[in-house]
Every structure is written in structure tokens, then in C-alpha cells.
Design a protein around this motif. Sequence first.
Motif, PDB file in Angstrom:
ATOM      1  N   PHE A 186       0.865  -1.185   0.000  1.00  0.00           N
ATOM      2  CA  PHE A 186       0.000   0.000   0.000  1.00  0.00           C
ATOM      3  C   PHE A 186       0.901   1.234   0.000  1.00  0.00           C
ATOM      4  N   SER A 187       0.319   2.401  -0.279  1.00  0.00           N
ATOM      5  CA  SER A 187       1.143   3.609  -0.425  1.00  0.00           C
ATOM      6  C   SER A 187       1.413   4.266   0.933  1.00  0.00           C
ATOM      7  N   LEU A 188       2.446   3.763   1.608  1.00  0.00           N
ATOM      8  CA  LEU A 188       2.888   4.390   2.860  1.00  0.00           C
ATOM      9  C   LEU A 188       3.349   5.817   2.593  1.00  0.00           C
ATOM     10  N   SER A 189       4.010   6.032   1.464  1.00  0.00           N
ATOM     11  CA  SER A 189       4.535   7.372   1.153  1.00  0.00           C
ATOM     12  C   SER A 189       3.394   8.396   1.031  1.00  0.00           C
ATOM     13  N   ASP A 190       2.245   7.980   0.515  1.00  0.00           N
ATOM     14  CA  ASP A 190       1.099   8.892   0.440  1.00  0.00           C
ATOM     15  C   ASP A 190       0.636   9.301   1.843  1.00  0.00           C
ATOM     16  N   ILE A 191       0.613   8.338   2.763  1.00  0.00           N
ATOM     17  CA  ILE A 191       0.229   8.629   4.160  1.00  0.00           C
ATOM     18  C   ILE A 191       1.265   9.562   4.798  1.00  0.00           C
TER      19      ILE A 191
END
Length: 311
Positions: free
Chosen positions: A41-46
Motif C-alpha cells: 500500500f502507499s505508505l509514502s502517500d500517508i
Amino acid sequence: MSTGVIFPGQGSQYVGMGKDFYDSYQAAKAIFEKADSALGFSLSDIIFNGPEETLTLTYNAQPALLTTSIAIFEIIKDKIYNITGYAGHSLGEYTAVVAAGGMAFEDAVKAVHNRGKFMQEAVPVGAGGMLAVIGAKRDSILQMCEDISKETQSILEPANFNSSAQTVLAGNMQAIEMALEKYRGYGIKRAIKLPVSAPFHCSLMKPAAENMQNYLKDVNVNDLNTPVYSNVDAKKEKNSETVRENFVKQIASPVLWEDLISNMIEDGTKSFIEVGAGSVLTGLMKKIDRKINCINISGIGDLGKLEDLNV
């Protein structure tokens, strides 16, 4: 000059951390992308966009802090001369082991994501908490923990020995509430309830430690190139199996941060660099030993500090 590199733990996170490195350096961007790929999942987005309450969730905050620290470290590691030891506060110990060559980054980011889940699941939300106490002797704090644990028939234990001025306690909520009422009677100047979702680093975390032990059985840990000073006993370590054991023990044991830093200084470390979000550890360093130079590299604007440190 011998340099120690230290990495922050949970509580240092903020929305947008590491974004300037991501935007400016391909090597840093690659670390964030590896984290997203490893976790699915997009940890960087969070990390970059929040919202803050999503980033603060234990199972997001832990991999987010590790990822940000390693992304920044990738950019500065060749500019730091003579690294003689690493350390990390709580989950930061995983970051330190990655930096010391003991674990693949992808394995570590998955491990701390699961560590966060196990820690959150160990105690129901609201059943436990944490409390920072300021300006008290260690003996007085231990006495208060013992007395209140007996009186409430529950648990109140030291969780972080951060400096001679600051200790963090963890335990059942009834014990935390009683400590907030009674701390002055033990010569403690201030007590502050912390905004956390679980009582970390106390015996209530034993179920999480057991789950972590099972999880880490299948994770590759190598002997370290450079020693990491452990949260559990404040000693330096390079052996892979001891490193793995310390990962398990630290979940339900207090973080001996003040002792650990004192040992690094005693072993000849002359300066420290805090790598990652914020400057919590740099602030603690001033309380542990004012004479030791410590800088933090949190944003691109901090890079000039490396030259000032003469590393």
C-alpha cells in the motif's frame, strides 16, 4: 572524530516528513518506493499527505519513521566519517540495524509494520496509557511505580529512561490516573499524560513480544558491520542472534536511552547525528551530556550542519 548515528522512535512523526529528500534525490525516492512495494500500500502517500490521525496509527507510524530515516541516511552516509556506533529509540533500533547492514530495508519495514499491529493488539484501546515524569530521582520513580501497582492491583512500570530529567511510565489506565494524582508526593515536579494508544515498553506488551518472536523466526538478520547499542541492556552488539533476541525483548522492556548514550560516550563517541524526523533525541542529548555535540538532519536545510560538525 568518532561519530554515533541515532534514529528517532514513535512520536517524532509528522505529515510531510522526508518529502524534500524524496523530491530532490533519486536514492531517497527509491527508499519510499521500496517501502510502498514491500507493504503493498502507499505508505509514502500517508507520510506526505496524511491525515495526521492515519499517520499516527502505530502500524503506520513505525514503518513511516523507519522509511524516512533510511531515505535521509542514504543521502548523507557517505558524508559521515568514522561511524563507530548506531542506536535507535525503540523502533529506531530497527533503523539502526538496517544502517549497520544487519537487515534488508524491505524486511525491516514489514517487520515494524507488524510490530505496530502486535503492540496495538496487545492491550485494548483505552485500557492502558503512558505518562512522562519530569525532575525526579530514579529511586523515587521506582517507588511510586511499586506503590501504585500494589494499590491498584495493576501495572505501572518505567518504559523509557530518557534522561536524568525525564522518565516515561506505562501501565493500566487506573494506575496512570492514580500516578497523575499522587506524583508530587514522590518529589516529582511534573507529570504529563502522553497522547498514545497503548502502554508501550512494559510487561503488558508481552503478547506483542511473543508474536514478534514468532514473526522474526523467518526474517533474515545478519551480523552487523558496526555495533548497535541496544535499548534492552544499553550494550553494543554485532551478533545477529543477539540482535534478533533484543528486538523481541525491547517490546516489553524499558528503553535504557540515557544509559545507552552514556555508554557510547564512554566508548569514545565524540559527536552524534540524529537522522530522521524532528529533533527529539537531540533535545534529550542536551539533558544527558551538554558537552557532547549533537545535530539533527531532518530536512534538506539541515545538510549544512554536517560541515559544521567536522565529521
